[in-house]
Write an enzyme that holds these catalytic residues in place. Sequence first.
Site, short mmCIF file in Angstrom:
data_model
loop_
_atom_site.label_atom_id
_atom_site.label_comp_id
_atom_site.label_asym_id
_atom_site.label_seq_id
_atom_site.Cartn_x
_atom_site.Cartn_y
_atom_site.Cartn_z
N TYR A 70 0.83 -1.21 0.00
CA TYR A 70 0.00 0.00 0.00
C TYR A 70 0.87 1.26 0.00
CZ TYR A 70 -3.81 3.07 1.65
OH TYR A 70 -4.75 4.07 1.78
N LYS A 114 1.05 4.15 -2.88
CA LYS A 114 0.63 5.51 -2.55
C LYS A 114 1.72 6.54 -2.80
CE LYS A 114 -3.66 4.93 -1.43
NZ LYS A 114 -4.67 5.38 -2.43
#
Length: 297
Positions: A165, A169
Site C-alpha cells: 500500500y 501511494k
Amino acid sequence: MSIRFDNRVAIVTGAGGGLGRRYALDLAARGAKVVVNDLGGARDGSGSSATAAEAVVEEIRAAGGEAIASATSVTDADAIFAMVEEVKAKWGRIDILINNAGILRDKTFTKMTLEDFRLVLDVHLMGGAICTKAVWDLMREQAYGRILMTTSSSGLYGNFGQANYGAAKLGLVGLMKTLALEGAKYDVRVNSVAPLAATRMTEDLMPPELLARMGPETVSPASLYLVSEEAPTGVVLNAGAGGFEAAHVTITKGIHVGAEAMTPETVAERIAEIRDRAGETVPETGAGQAQAALGGG
C-alpha cells in the site's frame, strides 16, 4: 469566495462508499454532473457489484443532482476508456477525475505474497494511471482539467504491515508531480490528498474514539478545493479530523566536498550535518535536486 462546479463533469472512482461517496455527493451538491464509479468489491478487492454505485446515484438524484453509475474496474483499461467515451458522448466533456478507488491486503513483508503486493499496486497505482490516461488527452484538448490522486501517510512516511500500500501511494505522488508539470500549459492541474478518515479501509486500524472524529466529511473540503477552478497544481494536502497540512519532499543544505573527500567515511562522519534540516528547500522539479547538488545549494 464560493466554490461551485456548475457545468462541470466529474468522475469519482471508488465512490460507492466512504470518501468517494462523500466526494460524489459534495460535488453534485455544488453543481457537478457526477460519474459514480465503483466495482463494488470487498476491502481486499474480491467480488463485484453495481449496487453500491447505483445507491449513491440515487442519493444524488433524490437531492436534485445528475449522476450515472459505473461498475467498471479501474484495472480494466479497455473498459475505463470505453466509460470515458460514454461520458463524453453523454455530457460532452470531463473536467474532474478523482482517483479514489483502492483496496487493502495488509501483512508484514515476510508474510506478504507477491500476488498481494502486485494486486494492491495494480488497483492504486496502475488504476490511477489508467483512469488518468483515459481523460488526459481530452482535458488537454479542452484546455481544462483537474485530477486528484489519493496518497496516504503510509506512502509518505511508512506504516508497519503496508509495504504494498505504501509503495503504491508514494508512486501516485511521483505520477502526480510529473503530470502537474506536463499539464500546466493546458490548465490541467494535478494534486494529491492524503486522507485521515474513518472508512471501511480504516475501521479496524484505529480506536473508535478517534474514528468518531474522522468522518469523510473532514477530508472532502481539501479534495474539493484541489479539483476546483482555484486549485494549485503539484500539491499534497493532508486532511482529516479538522486538520489540513501540506506535505513536501525537501532537500537539506547538506555538504559539498571536493574529490579527495568523496568517501563513505566522509558521509559517515558528517551525516548529522547532511541531515540537518535548517535551511532545507523544496525543489519544484527533479532537476532542482540536481541543480542543488551541482551548484552547492
